[in-house]
Write a protein that holds these residues in place. Structure first.
Motif, PDB file in Angstrom:
ATOM      1  N   PRO A 116      35.479 -58.374  23.453  1.00 47.98           N
ATOM      2  CA  PRO A 116      34.155 -58.970  23.196  1.00 47.98           C
ATOM      3  C   PRO A 116      34.099 -60.469  23.468  1.00 47.98           C
ATOM      4  O   PRO A 116      35.114 -61.169  23.442  1.00 47.98           O
ATOM      5  CB  PRO A 116      33.936 -58.691  21.701  1.00 47.98           C
ATOM      6  CG  PRO A 116      34.897 -57.613  21.347  1.00 47.98           C
ATOM      7  CD  PRO A 116      36.063 -57.788  22.251  1.00 47.98           C
ATOM      8  N   VAL A 117      32.884 -60.935  23.712  1.00 47.23           N
ATOM      9  CA  VAL A 117      32.651 -62.370  23.851  1.00 47.23           C
ATOM     10  C   VAL A 117      33.067 -63.052  22.546  1.00 47.23           C
ATOM     11  O   VAL A 117      32.718 -62.603  21.453  1.00 47.23           O
ATOM     12  CB  VAL A 117      31.160 -62.657  24.136  1.00 47.23           C
ATOM     13  CG1 VAL A 117      30.918 -64.157  24.188  1.00 47.23           C
ATOM     14  CG2 VAL A 117      30.729 -61.996  25.429  1.00 47.23           C
ATOM     15  N   GLY A 118      33.815 -64.135  22.646  1.00 51.01           N
ATOM     16  CA  GLY A 118      34.341 -64.816  21.474  1.00 51.01           C
ATOM     17  C   GLY A 118      35.824 -64.586  21.287  1.00 51.01           C
ATOM     18  O   GLY A 118      36.475 -65.274  20.513  1.00 51.01           O
ATOM     19  N   SER A 119      36.373 -63.600  22.027  1.00 52.31           N
ATOM     20  CA  SER A 119      37.802 -63.308  21.920  1.00 52.31           C
ATOM     21  C   SER A 119      38.652 -64.382  22.601  1.00 52.31           C
ATOM     22  O   SER A 119      39.805 -64.585  22.243  1.00 52.31           O
ATOM     23  CB  SER A 119      38.113 -61.948  22.554  1.00 52.31           C
ATOM     24  OG  SER A 119      37.338 -60.938  21.984  1.00 52.31           O
ATOM     25  N   GLN A 120      38.093 -64.995  23.626  1.00 53.38           N
ATOM     26  CA  GLN A 120      38.732 -66.041  24.434  1.00 53.38           C
ATOM     27  C   GLN A 120      39.798 -65.495  25.383  1.00 53.38           C
ATOM     28  O   GLN A 120      39.821 -65.825  26.554  1.00 53.38           O
ATOM     29  CB  GLN A 120      39.314 -67.154  23.557  1.00 53.38           C
ATOM     30  CG  GLN A 120      38.243 -67.954  22.828  1.00 53.38           C
ATOM     31  CD  GLN A 120      38.798 -69.177  22.150  1.00 53.38           C
ATOM     32  OE1 GLN A 120      39.994 -69.324  21.935  1.00 53.38           O
ATOM     33  NE2 GLN A 120      37.919 -70.090  21.792  1.00 53.38           N
ATOM     34  N   SER A 121      40.698 -64.670  24.876  1.00 54.20           N
ATOM     35  CA  SER A 121      41.704 -64.063  25.749  1.00 54.20           C
ATOM     36  C   SER A 121      42.227 -62.795  25.094  1.00 54.20           C
ATOM     37  O   SER A 121      42.134 -62.628  23.871  1.00 54.20           O
ATOM     38  CB  SER A 121      42.864 -65.028  26.014  1.00 54.20           C
ATOM     39  OG  SER A 121      43.650 -65.187  24.849  1.00 54.20           O
ATOM     40  N   ILE A 122      42.780 -61.914  25.906  1.00 60.13           N
ATOM     41  CA  ILE A 122      43.311 -60.657  25.373  1.00 60.13           C
ATOM     42  C   ILE A 122      44.501 -60.933  24.471  1.00 60.13           C
ATOM     43  O   ILE A 122      44.664 -60.310  23.415  1.00 60.13           O
ATOM     44  CB  ILE A 122      43.694 -59.708  26.526  1.00 60.13           C
ATOM     45  CG1 ILE A 122      42.422 -59.217  27.214  1.00 60.13           C
ATOM     46  CG2 ILE A 122      44.508 -58.526  26.012  1.00 60.13           C
ATOM     47  CD1 ILE A 122      42.654 -58.278  28.368  1.00 60.13           C
ATOM     48  N   ARG A 123      45.362 -61.871  24.866  1.00 59.00           N
ATOM     49  CA  ARG A 123      46.538 -62.165  24.059  1.00 59.00           C
ATOM     50  C   ARG A 123      46.142 -62.685  22.672  1.00 59.00           C
ATOM     51  O   ARG A 123      46.684 -62.253  21.651  1.00 59.00           O
ATOM     52  CB  ARG A 123      47.435 -63.183  24.768  1.00 59.00           C
ATOM     53  CG  ARG A 123      48.746 -63.453  24.027  1.00 59.00           C
ATOM     54  CD  ARG A 123      49.614 -64.443  24.776  1.00 59.00           C
ATOM     55  NE  ARG A 123      50.868 -64.630  24.099  1.00 59.00           N
ATOM     56  CZ  ARG A 123      51.940 -63.867  24.248  1.00 59.00           C
ATOM     57  NH1 ARG A 123      51.892 -62.848  25.077  1.00 59.00           N
ATOM     58  NH2 ARG A 123      53.057 -64.106  23.586  1.00 59.00           N
ATOM     59  N   ARG A 124      45.202 -63.604  22.644  1.00 60.88           N
ATOM     60  CA  ARG A 124      44.761 -64.159  21.376  1.00 60.88           C
ATOM     61  C   ARG A 124      44.124 -63.073  20.501  1.00 60.88           C
ATOM     62  O   ARG A 124      44.388 -62.994  19.297  1.00 60.88           O
ATOM     63  CB  ARG A 124      43.747 -65.282  21.626  1.00 60.88           C
ATOM     64  CG  ARG A 124      43.222 -65.929  20.356  1.00 60.88           C
ATOM     65  CD  ARG A 124      42.114 -66.937  20.659  1.00 60.88           C
ATOM     66  NE  ARG A 124      41.586 -67.481  19.420  1.00 60.88           N
ATOM     67  CZ  ARG A 124      40.721 -66.847  18.640  1.00 60.88           C
ATOM     68  NH1 ARG A 124      40.279 -65.641  18.985  1.00 60.88           N
ATOM     69  NH2 ARG A 124      40.291 -67.401  17.520  1.00 60.88           N
ATOM     70  N   PHE A 125      43.295 -62.246  21.106  1.00 66.61           N
ATOM     71  CA  PHE A 125      42.636 -61.181  20.370  1.00 66.61           C
ATOM     72  C   PHE A 125      43.665 -60.222  19.770  1.00 66.61           C
ATOM     73  O   PHE A 125      43.566 -59.832  18.600  1.00 66.61           O
ATOM     74  CB  PHE A 125      41.687 -60.421  21.300  1.00 66.61           C
ATOM     75  CG  PHE A 125      40.944 -59.294  20.630  1.00 66.61           C
ATOM     76  CD1 PHE A 125      39.761 -59.534  19.951  1.00 66.61           C
ATOM     77  CD2 PHE A 125      41.432 -57.998  20.672  1.00 66.61           C
ATOM     78  CE1 PHE A 125      39.073 -58.500  19.328  1.00 66.61           C
ATOM     79  CE2 PHE A 125      40.755 -56.959  20.052  1.00 66.61           C
ATOM     80  CZ  PHE A 125      39.568 -57.212  19.382  1.00 66.61           C
ATOM     81  N   THR A 126      44.659 -59.850  20.560  1.00 63.40           N
ATOM     82  CA  THR A 126      45.670 -58.903  20.105  1.00 63.40           C
ATOM     83  C   THR A 126      46.456 -59.450  18.925  1.00 63.40           C
ATOM     84  O   THR A 126      46.801 -58.714  17.998  1.00 63.40           O
ATOM     85  CB  THR A 126      46.636 -58.554  21.253  1.00 63.40           C
ATOM     86  OG1 THR A 126      45.883 -58.013  22.342  1.00 63.40           O
ATOM     87  CG2 THR A 126      47.670 -57.535  20.809  1.00 63.40           C
ATOM     88  N   GLN A 127      46.724 -60.757  18.934  1.00 64.35           N
ATOM     89  CA  GLN A 127      47.499 -61.356  17.857  1.00 64.35           C
ATOM     90  C   GLN A 127      46.704 -61.495  16.557  1.00 64.35           C
ATOM     91  O   GLN A 127      47.286 -61.515  15.479  1.00 64.35           O
ATOM     92  CB  GLN A 127      48.006 -62.736  18.298  1.00 64.35           C
ATOM     93  CG  GLN A 127      49.027 -62.692  19.418  1.00 64.35           C
ATOM     94  CD  GLN A 127      50.256 -61.856  19.041  1.00 64.35           C
ATOM     95  OE1 GLN A 127      50.700 -61.883  17.909  1.00 64.35           O
ATOM     96  NE2 GLN A 127      50.781 -61.119  19.990  1.00 64.35           N
ATOM     97  N   LEU A 128      45.396 -61.575  16.639  1.00 63.37           N
ATOM     98  CA  LEU A 128      44.568 -61.794  15.458  1.00 63.37           C
ATOM     99  C   LEU A 128      43.959 -60.521  14.889  1.00 63.37           C
ATOM    100  O   LEU A 128      43.722 -60.418  13.690  1.00 63.37           O
ATOM    101  CB  LEU A 128      43.448 -62.787  15.773  1.00 63.37           C
ATOM    102  CG  LEU A 128      43.795 -64.271  15.668  1.00 63.37           C
ATOM    103  CD1 LEU A 128      42.705 -65.122  16.281  1.00 63.37           C
ATOM    104  CD2 LEU A 128      43.995 -64.661  14.208  1.00 63.37           C
TER     105      LEU A 128
END
Length: 482
Positions: free
Chosen positions: A325-337
């Motif tokens: 989704p918009v706001g995730s910034q990147s897949i790596r960041r999203f996966t970690q959070l």
């Protein structure tokens, strides 16, 4: 009313408020629910820790500090009031205490527990494995994270998940429910990583249930009714690392021998009662420090757009890079959070967010456009995310972020296969990134301006080609503003 009864019923009332509020948020997810109770999700311990150390949120840092101070002062109040999984287990335990079960078996009903050591080696091993998985296989760690597990259960019962996520959620619900029905808070004091971490801090809490040995008659009423099985009446002690502050014991003592009072171990220096060499304190600080260092390392790690993998001879949009989704910034960041709580999945009005079945991102949401497209004016998922995996974004700015770009598959397009005029994708593109151009045969086919495409999926959804769309969205590893 006795002081013990007042504490117990205040705890019960507050716990039910949190349970009802979070259930409402997960089932309804309207703007009303978000305004009233979304804060309950954001003060859950693990989401707040991740948001603090990975997203660097000052508000979440204050939340974590407040929870730790609360635990240091009063013990594991969090586990009996704020955590919905804990309150849910109390309901199962309460049902197991009803008279009807005493008629069926001697094991259930009141007076059924006794003091146990608490399996410290198992608790520490589970916590260590959890922390390792949190770093290297984050989605699997979230399976036993209390808030995330509870949220998935509610989503499953609400019919908003299916397949593997539904199966895992229902299986865990049955396991935890039966365990609590029979053994009270055994899950919290054996498996739950948050319970173990807070237990390290609450072992020397300032206030705790205290047994007055001079008044105690050894009747064991408190011990037999302790759902955490942490009261050792023989030694007149309470294992405060496992006590969840339910205050049931205070209501059972008929001799005024139990009080929620200053812990004798903290009388000399209440806010620094544990010796610096205390292994529980060192383990707690070590685990919290490991989470912080790992979060910072992941947050500083830079990734680039993985680009588009060429998909040949395939009529299925097998995305080389999933869409976040918009706001995730990147897949790596999203996966970690992301803790896979499914809150954004249940909130999505277009049902484009679905739990992933990929083992690398198991149960974490990703976007699919077969049943809808991402509304350019919708920010539900960003507004409701408790961990900061999806950062808040305004409705105006949403169309400025590129989460992917459209790809046209010539051999699937009805213009090529059926020789008919279409243009659905171009007519419905909200950014004007798709234009129809004339080919060598005088037919109009789509062309995509990848610099203007934001990856909303409108084109993929409205494409009339069946059974597979002739235009689909490929995700980006790193989102960018256009």
């Amino acid at each position: 009313m006795a002081k013990g009864n007042i504490l117990k019923w205040l705890r019960v009332a507050a716990g039910l408020v949190f349970l009802a509020g979070l259930t409402w948020l997960l089932c309804d997810t309207t703007e009303s629910a978000h305004r009233c109770v979304a804060w309950m999700a954001k003060i859950q311990f693990l989401p707040a820790v991740l948001r603090t150390f990975v997203a660097f949120s000052a508000v979440s840092l204050l939340t974590v500090v407040a929870l730790l101070v609360l635990t240091k002062l009063f013990g594991r109040i969090y586990c009996s009031v704020v955590c919905p999984m804990g309150v849910m287990q109390d309901l199962f335990t309460w049902v197991g205490n009803r008279k009807v079960w005493r008629k069926l078996t001697k094991r259930l009903g009141p007076n059924r527990w006794h003091y146990e050591s608490g399996h410290p080696n198992v608790r520490n091993a589970v916590l260590a494995v959890f922390c390792i998985l949190l770093v290297f296989w984050h989605p699997i760690a979230s399976v036993i994270a209390p808030y995330s597990a509870f949220a998935r259960m509610i989503a499953a019962f609400g019919g908003k998940t299916s397949g593997l996520v539904f199966g895992v959620s229902i299986a865990l619900f049955v396991i935890i429910g039966v365990w609590a029905f029979i053994q009270g808070r055994a899950w919290c004091n054996t498996i739950c990583p948050v319970g173990t971490m807070l237990g390290m801090l609450s072992k020397h809490s300032v206030y705790a249930p205290r047994i007055d040995a001079d008044k105690c008659t050894g009747c064991r009423a408190c011990e037999r009714n302790c759902k955490a099985q942490c009261i050792d009446i023989q030694n007149h002690s309470v294992d405060t690392s496992r006590c969840v502050d339910c205050f049931d014991c205070l209501t059972k003592c008929k001799f005024d021998a139990l009080h929620f009072a200053r812990n004798p171990l903290t009388l000399s220096n209440p806010l620094n009662s544990s010796n610096s060499s205390d292994p529980d304190r060192r383990r707690f600080l070590g685990m919290l420090g490991a989470l912080a260092v790992t979060g910072v390392a992941h947050a500083q790690h830079k990734t680039t757009d993985g680009g588009l993998a060429v998909i040949e001879d395939k009529r299925v949009p097998a995305r080389a890079v999933p869409i976040k989704p918009v706001g995730s910034q990147s897949i790596r960041r999203f996966t970690q959070l992301c803790t896979s709580c499914q809150l954004c999945v249940t909130a999505c009005p277009q049902h484009v967010l679905r739990p992933s079945t990929d083992l690398r991102t198991l149960m974490q949401p990703e976007i699919q456009y077969d049943q809808g497209y991402c509304l350019t004016g919708c920010t539900r998922c960003a507004d409701i995310c408790p961990t900061g995996a999806i950062l808040p974004v305004t409705k105006t700015d949403k169309t400025a972020w590129q989460i992917g770009h459209a790809v046209w598959i010539r051999e699937n397009c009805v213009v090529e296969t059926d020789g008919v005029s279409c243009g659905n994708c171009a007519r419905h593109c909200p950014t004007g990134a798709i234009m129809m151009v004339e080919n060598d045969f005088g037919q109009h086919i789509p062309t995509v301006d990848t610099e203007r495409c934001i990856g909303c999926g409108h084109c993929e959804y409205v494409c009339p080609a069946r059974p597979f769309s002739a235009i689909y969205v490929e995700g980006h590893q790193q989102h960018r503003k256009i």
